[in-house]
Design a protein around this motif. Sequence first.
Motif, PDB file in Angstrom:
ATOM      1  N   GLU A  32       0.830  -1.204   0.000  1.00 40.82           N
ATOM      2  CA  GLU A  32       0.000   0.000   0.000  1.00 40.82           C
ATOM      3  C   GLU A  32       0.870   1.262   0.000  1.00 40.82           C
ATOM      4  N   ALA A  33       1.941   1.255   0.776  1.00 41.14           N
ATOM      5  CA  ALA A  33       2.791   2.441   0.861  1.00 41.14           C
ATOM      6  C   ALA A  33       3.521   2.715  -0.449  1.00 41.14           C
ATOM      7  N   THR A 200      -0.246   2.052   8.392  1.00 39.58           N
ATOM      8  CA  THR A 200      -1.313   2.964   8.779  1.00 39.58           C
ATOM      9  C   THR A 200      -1.538   2.800  10.275  1.00 39.58           C
ATOM     10  N   ALA A 233      -1.158  12.029  12.904  1.00 36.48           N
ATOM     11  CA  ALA A 233      -1.143  12.290  11.462  1.00 36.48           C
ATOM     12  C   ALA A 233       0.020  11.514  10.855  1.00 36.48           C
ATOM     13  N   SER A 235       0.525  10.582   7.436  1.00 41.51           N
ATOM     14  CA  SER A 235       0.526  10.565   5.975  1.00 41.51           C
ATOM     15  C   SER A 235       1.921  10.655   5.364  1.00 41.51           C
ATOM     16  N   GLU A 236       2.908  11.153   6.105  1.00 40.00           N
ATOM     17  CA  GLU A 236       4.214  11.428   5.515  1.00 40.00           C
ATOM     18  C   GLU A 236       5.139  10.216   5.375  1.00 40.00           C
ATOM     19  N   ARG A 239       5.308   7.992   2.210  1.00 39.01           N
ATOM     20  CA  ARG A 239       5.822   8.628   1.008  1.00 39.01           C
ATOM     21  C   ARG A 239       7.294   8.287   0.776  1.00 39.01           C
TER      22      ARG A 239
END
Length: 249
Positions: A32-33, A200, A233, A235-236, A239
Amino acid sequence: MTTTDAGGRPLLYVCVRPQSGAAEAEYRSFREATHRDETVLHAHDLVRHPLPPDAFDRYAGFLIGGSPFNVADPESTKTDVQRRLEADLEGIARRAAGAETHAIFTCYGIGIVSRVLGGEVTRGFPEDTGPATVELTDAGASDPVLGGLPRRFTALTAHKEGTGQAPPGASLLARNEACPVQAYRVGRTLYATQFHPEPTAAAFIERMGVYRNDGYFDAARFDEIAGRVRAAALSEPPRILRAFADLVG
């Protein structure tokens, strides 16, 4: 083989978790990442099977997951399986450090790379299970893999060992107060992170359930820690893996 001949070859996620449920979930998180499916990001269970001798010809790069093993454990306490898989991981690290392949090592894996490079891995820099603030260095801010992240971001940690300074030949990319070495790069082909870039919140909490009695956190505080993970959070960090996969091609 050079670093420019990926030629459409797949990547390989290397599992070093003995617990099959945690291993399968981690592989899903890496897919997923990176935004890669099973046809592009293959998986190999290094706990149960040695690294295939043709792996460096078959795969353009390697993504190493976490593990409950510890590099700093006395050699006399390590099982034959741990010694064998550490030798295979060291082989990947040496090839990547020599620009013969690409690799990114996470959590437990950063200890493998540090040892290969002559660094010291100790029990002196543990971090609690849960979200932690990580800060990019100037080198990290301009790095092709980590450079797209903000200078400060939240990542998930859970480890009993670490290192106080980047090993010889490495460029420090990220740090924080509890663990001064959170990420580094060797050349342009070898990356290592102390934090977990892939999960996640839900995946990390599921992993906490597997390891709740393994000394990473007080099991009585499970719900409290899970709540902090849910509120973070996150989300980073994924990436980083997407950028690494894109870089390898």
